[in-house]
Design a protein around this motif. Sequence first.
Motif, mmCIF file in Angstrom:
data_model
loop_
_atom_site.group_PDB
_atom_site.id
_atom_site.type_symbol
_atom_site.label_atom_id
_atom_site.label_comp_id
_atom_site.label_asym_id
_atom_site.label_seq_id
_atom_site.Cartn_x
_atom_site.Cartn_y
_atom_site.Cartn_z
ATOM 1 N N ILE A 107 -43.061 -30.623 38.388
ATOM 2 C CA ILE A 107 -42.691 -30.859 39.209
ATOM 3 C C ILE A 107 -41.342 -30.644 39.528
ATOM 4 O O ILE A 107 -41.118 -32.109 39.049
ATOM 5 N N ALA A 108 -40.400 -30.283 39.844
ATOM 6 C CA ALA A 108 -39.165 -29.888 39.938
ATOM 7 C C ALA A 108 -38.804 -30.818 41.343
ATOM 8 O O ALA A 108 -39.300 -29.907 41.806
ATOM 9 N N HIS A 109 -37.653 -31.452 42.090
ATOM 10 C CA HIS A 109 -37.566 -32.093 43.103
ATOM 11 C C HIS A 109 -35.886 -31.978 43.380
ATOM 12 O O HIS A 109 -34.907 -32.063 42.671
ATOM 13 N N PRO A 110 -35.504 -31.593 45.711
ATOM 14 C CA PRO A 110 -34.479 -31.307 45.709
ATOM 15 C C PRO A 110 -33.538 -32.467 44.568
ATOM 16 O O PRO A 110 -34.028 -33.155 44.530
ATOM 17 N N GLY A 111 -32.335 -32.127 44.622
ATOM 18 C CA GLY A 111 -31.939 -33.904 43.857
ATOM 19 C C GLY A 111 -31.583 -33.848 42.108
ATOM 20 O O GLY A 111 -30.963 -35.178 42.101
ATOM 21 N N SER A 140 -34.069 -27.750 30.676
ATOM 22 C CA SER A 140 -33.806 -26.108 30.568
ATOM 23 C C SER A 140 -33.780 -25.875 32.280
ATOM 24 O O SER A 140 -33.802 -27.184 33.115
ATOM 25 N N LYS A 141 -33.004 -24.826 31.852
ATOM 26 C CA LYS A 141 -32.588 -24.637 33.781
ATOM 27 C C LYS A 141 -33.923 -23.843 34.482
ATOM 28 O O LYS A 141 -34.063 -23.430 35.078
ATOM 29 N N ASN A 142 -34.774 -23.761 33.640
ATOM 30 C CA ASN A 142 -35.616 -23.197 34.513
ATOM 31 C C ASN A 142 -36.693 -24.167 35.099
ATOM 32 O O ASN A 142 -37.267 -23.668 35.820
ATOM 33 N N THR A 143 -36.587 -25.223 34.572
ATOM 34 C CA THR A 143 -37.809 -27.011 35.584
ATOM 35 C C THR A 143 -36.506 -26.726 36.437
ATOM 36 O O THR A 143 -36.241 -28.591 36.534
ATOM 37 N N ASP A 144 -34.696 -26.543 36.961
ATOM 38 C CA ASP A 144 -33.914 -27.552 37.669
ATOM 39 C C ASP A 144 -34.155 -26.844 38.883
ATOM 40 O O ASP A 144 -34.397 -25.701 39.194
ATOM 41 N N GLN A 162 -45.121 -22.128 41.698
ATOM 42 C CA GLN A 162 -45.612 -21.946 43.051
ATOM 43 C C GLN A 162 -45.244 -23.665 43.941
ATOM 44 O O GLN A 162 -44.665 -24.509 43.414
ATOM 45 N N HIS A 163 -44.525 -23.358 45.610
ATOM 46 C CA HIS A 163 -44.196 -24.505 45.972
ATOM 47 C C HIS A 163 -45.803 -25.553 46.419
ATOM 48 O O HIS A 163 -45.844 -24.862 47.293
ATOM 49 N N GLY A 168 -42.277 -29.725 45.462
ATOM 50 C CA GLY A 168 -41.182 -29.529 45.087
ATOM 51 C C GLY A 168 -41.679 -28.142 44.729
ATOM 52 O O GLY A 168 -42.569 -27.882 45.159
ATOM 53 N N LYS A 169 -41.105 -27.507 43.640
ATOM 54 C CA LYS A 169 -41.354 -26.271 42.939
ATOM 55 C C LYS A 169 -42.319 -26.929 41.498
ATOM 56 O O LYS A 169 -41.212 -27.455 40.325
ATOM 57 N N VAL A 170 -43.565 -26.297 41.371
ATOM 58 C CA VAL A 170 -43.592 -26.425 39.867
ATOM 59 C C VAL A 170 -43.575 -25.585 39.042
ATOM 60 O O VAL A 170 -42.972 -24.134 38.856
ATOM 61 N N ALA A 171 -42.715 -26.443 37.745
ATOM 62 C CA ALA A 171 -41.856 -25.933 36.823
ATOM 63 C C ALA A 171 -42.190 -25.360 35.304
ATOM 64 O O ALA A 171 -42.536 -24.315 35.440
#
Length: 372
Positions: free
Chosen positions: A306-310, A120-124, A328-329, A289-292
């Motif tokens: 946690i989502a990370h860049p890339g 889902s886009k929420n965890t992107d 949260q980051h 990263g950002k907590v998804a």
Amino acid sequence: MKRIFSKTIKFSRFTVSLFTNEIMLVFIGDKKIYIKNIRLRLPSVDISSLRRPRIKTGRRPAYRPYSSRRNNLPARTKKHAFALAAAILAISYVFSVSPSKQKNSIAPDDETIKKNLLLSKNTDYSSPEKGLKLIINEHTIARGDFLQKIAKKYGVSVETICGTNKITTDGILTVGAVLKIPNKDGILYTMQKGSDLVSIAKKYKVSLKKIIEENDLKNPDFVAANTVLFIPDAKPLNLFSGFIWPSLLRAVTCGYGWRRNPFEPSQTEFHTGLDIRSNFQWIKASKYGKVAYTGWLGGYGKTVVIAHPGGWKTLYAHLSRIIVKTGQHVKQGQLIAMSGNTGRSTGAHLHFEILRGDKNINPYIYFRKKRE
């Protein structure tokens, strides 16, 4: 006093309770418990004959063997009892000896929920918000400020602040100093004489197209020296770029790949991560990263994603306590939760996964790269 017969037999998730005049069948499903009561019709007995006084004659009554007494039951009652016993045995066999259909109905549900969540886009992390214009904020460091607090205030990662202002994550902040903070995750880069966008994109492992679009460059082939560019999703180069062990211990109790189902040894399943020995100990973020996602995730119990860049994502499951919030980051190595035994688990441990897109990757490969 009237005696009531009672006996309970369990077969996996199927329970049979036998009573004097009733049989109760209970099946514990994935989302619902099914209960079926079967009442037995016992043959009528003449109560007056039970109260008839006994007359002592001085002679012992003739002995009747047990088999002859048992044969006094009507043939119809025997037939019904035999059919009921055969039905109970057949149902018990289906749910205990051959539970593959039931187990296969559980695992796909958890995997489907997890897959839908991760896709889902929420965890992107990588997809930027459309129409969000780049704004460079200035923050004057006050007494009591620290990087995590400042990052949370502006909604960016700690690495964005560190990379933009050329400071380290464990550096000391000077009261009164001014920090430049973009409203998106990434870093500010000042073009040097002789540098080009291709080498910058390769250096920071960011798409060249993203850099051009983010800075609205009309002539990407020629960018003047001292031009300040925003590199989206870039990270400072003085941080470790890989994944670190999320737990204190590095003992793997179950590896990545095919294994025997711990709940049904006769079945096999594909294990999409690592089970790491961790007995209610603190867990840290393997990468910044950002907590998804935080919360309950089916058989995975309490889970953090946690989502990370890339397009990278990490999953931490079977937790007992979560101390971060969605959105949260977090920085690499920051404490996020405590391991536990929630969900479909056989003991306290950490289930850890690394994903890129919708594909799971063996985390041990990246841990080995760090050691090398």
